[in-house]
Scaffold this active site. Sequence first.
Site, PDB file in Angstrom:
ATOM      1  N   GLU A 196       7.184  -1.618 -29.453  1.00  0.00           N
ATOM      2  CA  GLU A 196       7.652  -0.628 -28.528  1.00  0.00           C
ATOM      3  C   GLU A 196       6.683  -0.436 -27.300  1.00  0.00           C
ATOM      4  OE1 GLU A 196      11.334   1.063 -30.752  1.00  0.00           O
ATOM      5  OE2 GLU A 196       9.893   2.577 -30.189  1.00  0.00           O
ATOM      6  N   GLU A 314      15.128  -4.847 -33.403  1.00  0.00           N
ATOM      7  CA  GLU A 314      15.214  -3.324 -34.128  1.00  0.00           C
ATOM      8  C   GLU A 314      16.322  -2.548 -33.613  1.00  0.00           C
ATOM      9  OE1 GLU A 314      11.781  -0.969 -34.783  1.00  0.00           O
ATOM     10  OE2 GLU A 314      12.732   0.944 -34.439  1.00  0.00           O
TER      11      GLU A 314
END
Length: 515
Positions: A196, A314
């Site tokens: 991220e 994810e």
Amino acid sequence: MEAKSVFLYIILASIFLVCHSEDVKLNVKVITSIANTDENFICATLDWWPSNKCDYGQCPWGQAGILNLDLDNNILINAMKAFNPLRIRLGGSLEDQVVYRFRHPKNCPRFTKNQDGLFGFSSGCLNHTRWDQINDLFNKTGVKLTFGLNALYGKKRSMDDKVLWVGNWNPHNAATLMAHTVLKGYKIDSYELGNELCGDGIGARIESVQYAKDITELRKLVNMFYPNPTTRPQVLAPGGFYKKEWFDSFLQNTAPNVVDGVSHHIYNLGAGVDKTLINKVQDPFFLSQVAQTFKDISTSVKEYAPWAQAWVGESGGAYNSGGKDVSHTFVNGFWYLDQLGMTSTFNHKVYCRQTLIGGNYGLLNTTSFIPNPDYYGALLWHRLMGTKVLSVNHEGSPYLRAYAHCAKNKAGVSILLINMSNSTSFNVSINMDMNLYPEQQVSNLEEREEYHLTPKDGNIQSDVVLLNGKVLSLTESQDIPSMDPVLVDPFSPITVAADSIVFARLINLNAPACA
């Protein structure tokens, strides 16, 4: 006869328990497929979070973080083996603070609370002893492993922007891990760089052009340690939330065949503390909104990296460890299985569920390791839904979601039906397009397999699930129970009770797309 009797009982029970039923004609196009998934589309994650990772006044991680997890737990081992194989992604928020200490393993600190650290934690480390234990588990369970590497190693925070990290990635520490991994013969299916860090970043970010340079260094490292292209791990990136400008720039600045998979994360349900969470997972209109993201990702990959595949790296539904009264219960399957179906239609090859164990959204209970309802939904998908995705539609209620794939390991078609309505059951008749060999099909068609998933006592927030009216529970040897279908006349409608999920497999059905 016994199986048929059980099925008839389910039908009769559903009729009395719901207000009314509707007839629906499901149109499945079997001449051509519309997308393809990987053979191991189902994936689950393992995370680094320590036991003192807390959100909203609760600490739901226990000893489920990879540095604390009981790797000898029989339920864990059996749950992983049942997929034969299970794809695992090992990564998460703290992966960019993990240092690999294989030469001096005793000097290997754990994560500790630190206000100045990312996500409120200090750096932690992985030594060779724990890495060996982790790989021992993966080897004996046949896992296909994606390992997330620390992408901030060698970088520094920008003086002007505390979220931005600058400088080149230093690959030396990753090389230490790869050298040990190759020496031991551990199998890695793919490496991913960072968690991220793309777009606006979560806690930290890297500019797209710089990240393109970093991922190129990872590709060089992988090629050096794995010279045989037939056994070489794939390279995935960027493992974060989609932002078109960043993703497009990254892919345009990356040479062909550097990246094998374009991975992105999805938490479309919002915060785990959201009091409307249970309503969101039952709202087909809300759930459909995320489809645009999957479409945009697929478009970016096709336009700028046609050699690569789109992955959901994810997805836990609700972020910050999920919702404690929703994410581990039956109702969460409406969101989860719907998103599996949705992403597959947009040509995504892999979908990684956050988590296998840990937080409120684990497929396994964090403390007991007993499978939650979504575990069984994932296992049925893995066993029944093949790689070729078929077009399917109906004109009935939007609360009935439908997906179809070529059947896995058998001739025919597998169908997933999700009934999000709490008051209406559906009698679903299946209509195939352009039946080229009707007489041959009728003569060869076997009884249909059906797998009806319902919550215990009709409570959609139960963490106990029934298959064809029978509670799914571990065997005496702590193994996953057999998941046998009921066999039904292939020409009868499929009855989908209110608040239920049904997988159906039509065996030996003539489907040119599946030939």
